[in-house]
Design a protein around this motif. Structure first.
Motif, short mmCIF file in Angstrom:
data_model
loop_
_atom_site.label_atom_id
_atom_site.label_comp_id
_atom_site.label_asym_id
_atom_site.label_seq_id
_atom_site.Cartn_x
_atom_site.Cartn_y
_atom_site.Cartn_z
N GLY A 1 0.83 -1.19 0.00
CA GLY A 1 0.00 0.00 0.00
C GLY A 1 0.87 1.24 0.00
N GLN A 2 0.35 2.33 -0.55
CA GLN A 2 1.14 3.55 -0.72
C GLN A 2 1.17 4.42 0.53
OE1 GLN A 2 -0.20 5.82 -4.09
NE2 GLN A 2 1.31 7.47 -3.80
N PHE A 3 0.15 4.31 1.38
CA PHE A 3 -0.01 5.29 2.46
C PHE A 3 0.09 4.70 3.86
CE2 PHE A 3 -2.70 6.69 -1.17
CZ PHE A 3 -1.88 7.72 -1.59
N VAL B 1 -7.67 -8.73 7.23
CA VAL B 1 -8.19 -8.09 6.03
C VAL B 1 -8.78 -6.75 6.43
CG1 VAL B 1 -9.82 -8.29 4.11
CG2 VAL B 1 -8.66 -10.34 4.98
N GLN B 2 -8.23 -5.67 5.86
CA GLN B 2 -8.70 -4.32 6.20
C GLN B 2 -8.26 -3.36 5.12
OE1 GLN B 2 -6.90 -2.32 9.63
NE2 GLN B 2 -8.90 -1.52 10.24
N ASP B 3 -9.16 -2.50 4.68
CA ASP B 3 -8.84 -1.51 3.66
C ASP B 3 -7.73 -0.58 4.12
OD1 ASP B 3 -9.60 0.00 1.11
OD2 ASP B 3 -9.75 1.55 2.64
N GLU B 4 -6.95 -0.08 3.17
CA GLU B 4 -5.81 0.76 3.52
C GLU B 4 -6.23 2.06 4.19
OE1 GLU B 4 -1.65 2.56 1.68
OE2 GLU B 4 -3.24 1.96 0.30
N ALA B 5 -7.33 2.67 3.75
CA ALA B 5 -7.78 3.91 4.38
C ALA B 5 -8.12 3.68 5.84
CB ALA B 5 -8.99 4.47 3.64
N ALA B 6 -8.74 2.56 6.15
CA ALA B 6 -9.08 2.25 7.54
C ALA B 6 -7.83 2.02 8.38
CB ALA B 6 -9.99 1.02 7.59
N THR C 1 -21.06 6.04 2.03
CA THR C 1 -20.97 6.34 0.60
C THR C 1 -19.54 6.23 0.06
OG1 THR C 1 -20.98 8.66 1.31
CG2 THR C 1 -23.03 7.77 0.43
N GLY C 2 -18.56 6.05 0.93
CA GLY C 2 -17.19 5.84 0.47
C GLY C 2 -16.84 4.39 0.23
N VAL C 3 -17.76 3.49 0.63
CA VAL C 3 -17.49 2.05 0.49
C VAL C 3 -18.60 1.35 -0.29
CG1 VAL C 3 -15.99 1.87 2.51
CG2 VAL C 3 -18.46 1.61 2.79
N ILE C 4 -19.23 2.08 -1.20
CA ILE C 4 -20.31 1.50 -2.01
C ILE C 4 -19.80 0.33 -2.83
CG2 ILE C 4 -21.77 1.97 -4.02
CD1 ILE C 4 -22.42 4.67 -2.81
N ARG C 5 -18.56 0.38 -3.29
CA ARG C 5 -18.05 -0.73 -4.11
C ARG C 5 -17.96 -2.02 -3.31
NH1 ARG C 5 -11.76 1.11 -5.21
NH2 ARG C 5 -11.06 1.14 -3.03
N ARG C 6 -17.84 -1.93 -1.99
CA ARG C 6 -17.86 -3.12 -1.13
C ARG C 6 -19.27 -3.45 -0.65
NH1 ARG C 6 -12.56 -4.34 0.04
NH2 ARG C 6 -11.12 -2.58 -0.09
N ARG D 1 -9.32 15.66 6.56
CA ARG D 1 -8.86 15.26 5.24
C ARG D 1 -9.83 14.23 4.65
NH1 ARG D 1 -3.64 17.05 4.24
NH2 ARG D 1 -3.52 15.79 2.34
N GLN D 2 -10.10 14.38 3.36
CA GLN D 2 -11.05 13.51 2.66
C GLN D 2 -10.31 12.61 1.66
OE1 GLN D 2 -14.76 13.43 2.85
NE2 GLN D 2 -14.11 11.48 1.94
N LEU D 3 -10.59 11.32 1.73
CA LEU D 3 -10.09 10.38 0.73
C LEU D 3 -11.24 9.92 -0.14
CD1 LEU D 3 -8.67 9.27 3.77
CD2 LEU D 3 -7.14 8.35 2.00
N PHE D 4 -10.98 9.76 -1.44
CA PHE D 4 -11.96 9.21 -2.36
C PHE D 4 -11.56 7.78 -2.71
CE2 PHE D 4 -11.95 13.81 -3.70
CZ PHE D 4 -13.14 14.12 -3.04
N PRO D 5 -12.51 6.92 -3.08
CA PRO D 5 -12.13 5.57 -3.49
C PRO D 5 -11.23 5.62 -4.72
CG PRO D 5 -14.44 6.04 -4.04
CD PRO D 5 -13.96 7.16 -3.18
N GLN D 6 -10.18 4.79 -4.69
CA GLN D 6 -9.19 4.77 -5.75
C GLN D 6 -9.07 3.36 -6.33
OE1 GLN D 6 -7.44 7.57 -6.75
NE2 GLN D 6 -8.63 8.76 -5.28
N GLU D 7 -8.83 3.31 -7.62
CA GLU D 7 -8.70 2.02 -8.29
C GLU D 7 -7.52 1.23 -7.71
OE1 GLU D 7 -8.38 0.14 -12.82
OE2 GLU D 7 -8.29 2.31 -12.50
N ASN D 8 -7.78 -0.03 -7.35
CA ASN D 8 -6.77 -0.92 -6.80
C ASN D 8 -6.05 -0.29 -5.61
OD1 ASN D 8 -5.60 -3.47 -6.85
ND2 ASN D 8 -3.82 -2.78 -8.00
N SER D 9 -6.78 0.49 -4.84
CA SER D 9 -6.20 1.16 -3.68
C SER D 9 -7.29 1.33 -2.64
CB SER D 9 -5.59 2.51 -4.11
OG SER D 9 -4.92 3.14 -3.03
N HIS D 10 -7.25 2.43 -1.89
CA HIS D 10 -8.09 2.58 -0.71
C HIS D 10 -9.52 2.98 -1.05
CE1 HIS D 10 -7.82 6.91 -1.26
NE2 HIS D 10 -6.51 6.79 -1.35
N ASP D 11 -10.40 2.84 -0.04
CA ASP D 11 -11.80 3.25 -0.13
C ASP D 11 -11.93 4.74 0.14
OD1 ASP D 11 -12.60 0.62 -0.56
OD2 ASP D 11 -13.03 0.23 1.55
N GLY D 12 -13.17 5.24 0.06
CA GLY D 12 -13.46 6.61 0.45
C GLY D 12 -13.55 6.71 1.96
#
Length: 436
Positions: free
Chosen positions: A204-206, A232-237, A330-335, A415-426
């Motif tokens: 992960g980048q961050f 198992v945990q998203d990078e933003a979390a 709304t940042g994890v709609i893809r999941r 700080r706001q993160l948006f969902p990114q392709e092959n990366s973190h959630d919103g």
């Protein structure tokens, strides 16, 4: 024709119908349906449920054009079959003839009157015969972005430079991301374990603990999973624990803690806390936390309680509080694509009021020179910076710690993160320090 295939579509239609009636969420319904489905058919069940819900606003728009009149609430299982059939014709690799015939046969298995079989067959075949319908609907943003109109409007108004990216990412499949337990193994060493098993991945980048798999795998295939080497945990979390700035002998509260990913990360990050309390309003969800902590071999006091009230508190102040606030997700709609169906525009105001209420309550439990980290998995400012700004305006002893980072976008607060392709959630984070 396989009876198992038919049972899969019947199972999927029942799951989808319950969601359409707003009776329960996908995360609640799907595990039960999976246990009632043969193992070799479970991937299809998941694909039908996730795929139909991911494109639901688009599919509903098509169904409205093809149905002479809306179906009655008691016939939502038939509606679900129509939507599922349209999904297969538009977005799956199932051959068209098989998608139609097997979906029609599923209508028979639902034991509805003969009209259901005829209706499902007619709608799906009419869609095949009207290729121009898609071209007509293409100009409608509900169709092209597969989101409800109210959510498109909110995201577009909030993020005029980013809204289309957010909507497009919501329709993609989220990656499977691991959190390495650095108290047990380093990230490079665990990477070598994955390489030995032939599991392609990248760091992960961050988050210094994050490893993102190129393709999802069953957790049983992950080396050391049962021994707690990874979760198992998203990078933003995974950013939450670092923002807390944990120190030995601190008293830490993880509010709204289920399913316990951040609780586990807190305990892995600082193994010498004086006390850790994980709070959640749902006793069933607390069981999930307990199971996760047992797997990684760490302990924390668990309590069933409402973070919006204080009768559970013993009066001892906390040094650190993590508030992962209830939100629109709304940042994890893809999941969780069922959010498109379950969430309503009117929910946002109610949620922001609840968030502020919980924040006010927990703030009274934070000791002088303590730190509270406010987090949501939302991309809507009403739930994020607006809540924090309103709180800061009424609490002179609350000072925002401005996070300087290479992730997310700096806002007027947080700080706001948006969902990114092959990366973190919103995700959204704000860090507030309490000055004595």
């Amino acid at each position: 024709m396989s009876l198992q295939i038919l049972s899969v579509r019947v199972q999927a239609s029942r799951v989808l119908a319950s969601i359409l009636k707003r009776e329960a969420s996908l995360s609640t319904l799907l595990p039960v349906a999976i246990t009632n489905t043969p193992a070799n058919e479970r991937p299809l069940l998941q694909q039908l449920c996730y795929g139909t819900l991911r494109y639901l606003p688009q599919l509903e728009l098509i169904a409205q054009r093809l149905l002479a009149k809306p179906l009655k609430p008691k016939d939502q299982d038939v509606q679900a079959l129509i939507l599922m059939g349209l999904y297969q014709l538009l977005h799956s690799r199932v051959p068209a003839h098989a998608a139609i015939s097997e979906t029609v046969q599923a209508a028979v298995k639902l034991k509805k009157k003969p009209w259901a079989k005829g209706l499902v067959n007619a709608v799906l075949r009419n869609f095949q015969r009207q290729p121009e319908l898609q071209q007509t609907l293409q100009q409608n943003p509900i169709y092209s972005y597969a989101h409800p109109q109210w959510l498109i409007k909110r995201i577009k108004n909030a993020w005029p430079d980013h809204w289309s990216q957010v909507l497009e990412q919501n329709n993609n499949q989220a990656p499977m991301t691991l959190r390495v337990n650095l108290s047990a193994i380093s990230r490079p060493d665990y990477s070598e374990r994955l390489k030995a098993e032939g599991i392609p991945h990248h760091f992960g980048q961050f988050a210094a603990t994050a490893i993102i798999l190129d393709n999802p795998v069953d957790v049983d295939q992950l080396p050391g999973f049962s021994q707690g080497l990874i979760s198992v945990q998203d990078e933003a979390a995974q950013l939450a624990a670092g923002l807390l700035d944990l120190q030995p002998q601190q008293r830490v509260l993880d509010a709204c803690a289920a399913p316990g990913g951040k609780t586990g990360h807190i305990l892995e990050s600082e193994t010498n806390l004086d006390h850790c309390l994980a709070l959640d309003v749902s006793p069933d969800r607390l069981i999930r936390i307990e199971e996760n902590l047992q797997r990684i071999g760490l302990n924390c006091e668990l309590k069933t309680a409402d973070a919006a009230e204080s009768s559970w508190w013993d009066g001892q102040p906390f040094d650190r509080i993590l508030l992962d606030a209830p939100c629109s997700a709304t940042g994890v709609i893809r999941r969780n694509p069922d959010i498109k169906s379950l969430r309503k525009n009117s929910d946002i105001g109610n949620l922001s009021a609840l968030q502020l209420n919980i924040l006010e309550n927990l703030w009274s439990m934070l000791g002088s020179d303590g730190r509270l980290v406010y987090a949501t998995c939302s991309v809507l400012p009403d739930e994020n910076e607006a809540v924090i700004k309103q709180f800061l305006d009424t609490h002179p002893e609350a000072v925002e710690f401005r996070v300087k980072a290479d992730w997310g976008i700096e806002r007027s607060a947080g700080r706001q993160l948006f969902p990114q392709e092959n990366s973190h959630d919103g995700f959204y984070y704000a860090v507030i320090d309490k000055k004595g």
